[in-house]
Every structure is written in C-alpha cells, then in structure tokens.
Design a protein around this motif. Sequence first.
Motif: not given
Length: 284
Positions: A159, A161-163, A166-169, A172, A177, A179, A193
């Motif tokens: 990751l 960027a994006g999630a 429940g885990v985010s890169g 931000v 926004e 990914v 996905y």
Amino acid sequence: MSAIPDAARIVRTVRGMAASDGAGVKLTRVIGTPQLPDLDPFLMLDEFGTDRAEDYLAGFPDHPHRGFETVTYMLDGRMRHKDNHGNEGLLVPGSVQWMTAGRGLVHSEMPEQEAGRMRGFQLWINLPAKDKMTAPKYQEFAPDGLPVVTPAPGVSVKLIAGAVDGVSGPIVQPATEPVYLDITLQAGAAWSYRLPDGHNAFAYVYEGGLQLGEGEDARPLAQQELAVLGGGARLQVLAGDAETRLILVAGRPLREPVARHGPFVMNTREELMQAFVDFQQGRF
C-alpha cells in the motif's frame, strides 16, 4: 453470461510507447501519449526498466516543475534526488517518493549505480487550482514504511496510498484521495477490490498476465498493458498460469481546465506563460 451490475469494466486498453526523458533516459510512456493523453487527475505514467546502464546513466539533470505532484516508485536500482530548496534523498528498491512541486522547484534525479537493473514507475498527478502555488514538499518512504497485506490466498498488496482490509498506505492527499497499490498474485490467485465511488482508475500489468473483471465484461490484460476502468466499483483480478504483478491506481477527478507544457501544469495559458517567466527569472 450477463454483465454483473456492481463489477468494474474495462473501458479501453492501451500499450505504452517508447520515449526518452531527462538526458536521454529510455522509458515507456503509458499515460501522456496520443492514445491516452491523460486520465484526470493523472497526467502521465512512465515505466522505466532496463539492464543496460547506457539507457539510464545520463539520468535526469536539473529541471523545473510547477503545478502538480510526481510519484516515483522504485522496483530495482538506486536514484538520488536533490532540489534547489535543500532537499536530498536516495530512492532504493521498494521505496517511494511523493513530491509536491506546488509553486515551483528545480530538482535532479540521478542514478547511483553504474551497472545492473533499474526499474520503476513515475506518475504525475494534477493539483487543483487552489493548491497549484502551494509550498513544494517531499514525502519519502523506505521499503519498510510501506505496509503489505495478504487479503486473499496467494495475494500480496503493498500500500502506497489508499486502504485494504483496514490498513492504509502512508500517502494522504485530500484533493484527489488517491489509491496506489502494488499487487502480486501467485499463479491462479484471485482477489476483488472495491474502488472508491467516482474515482477514475487504471490497472497496469508489469509482470505476467491476468483476467480483469467479471462476467461478460471480463478481459485478459497482458504484460505492459494498461486498462482504463469504469462502471461499477468492484474490480476482480485473476492471475494466469504465472506469478503476476500489477499496479492499481485511482484518484478523484478534478474536472478543471488543464494548460500544460513540458514541466509545468496550470489551469490557463496565462498561468503557464507566467511559470516560464518565473523560472527564467529565478523565482523557483
């Protein structure tokens, strides 16, 4: 077999074209070509990859940018960047640099190797009008700063960027926004996905091959092919008979006018001309 209402579909596929940039570095341009000039908010995608030192040794000497962001993701090799604001860093295999050019900077990206493989991606992301003259900044992440999840058997997702689950890169950017996922699928592995609603998105295979989508909209996607995605929000990927790697990228479109020339991306011709004047007069 009927179309699946919630499934993303392939709007079109494109292959990159051979190009060179900097002091003659050879690369494949995938977005930013006559076939795919842009995909709002994405302005350009270059894949560079070669074992031939003469293809990359000249590097990218000092050059300016204004009005957008660049994302450099190194897969192999080492690249050092410096800019005229005193920033300096070294990109190593698996690392990412997210640079916001904002109101302007002059930087260089030069190889720190004289032999061996150099491979990676550079993506250009537009900035909205209100942010084009923001202060420049760098965000740099070592390989261990990018989380990796295994959301399905035989599937690994890095990751940027994006999630996922429940885990985010670490990146931000409220304006678009984004990914940005680097996905590895073992032979025969599958994963679904959910893309963010309203985002423009693309998938680009850089190793192996896969089937993208579901039902009658499913399409094969070969190595070095990019698929522009549309329709529903759920994307399914199914690897072929070999390990497959792809990047999946999405961003909220800005829907603003674009005036671009060379290293500058603004909203009007007047702003573009001013960028050249400011650069020539040393205001970067």
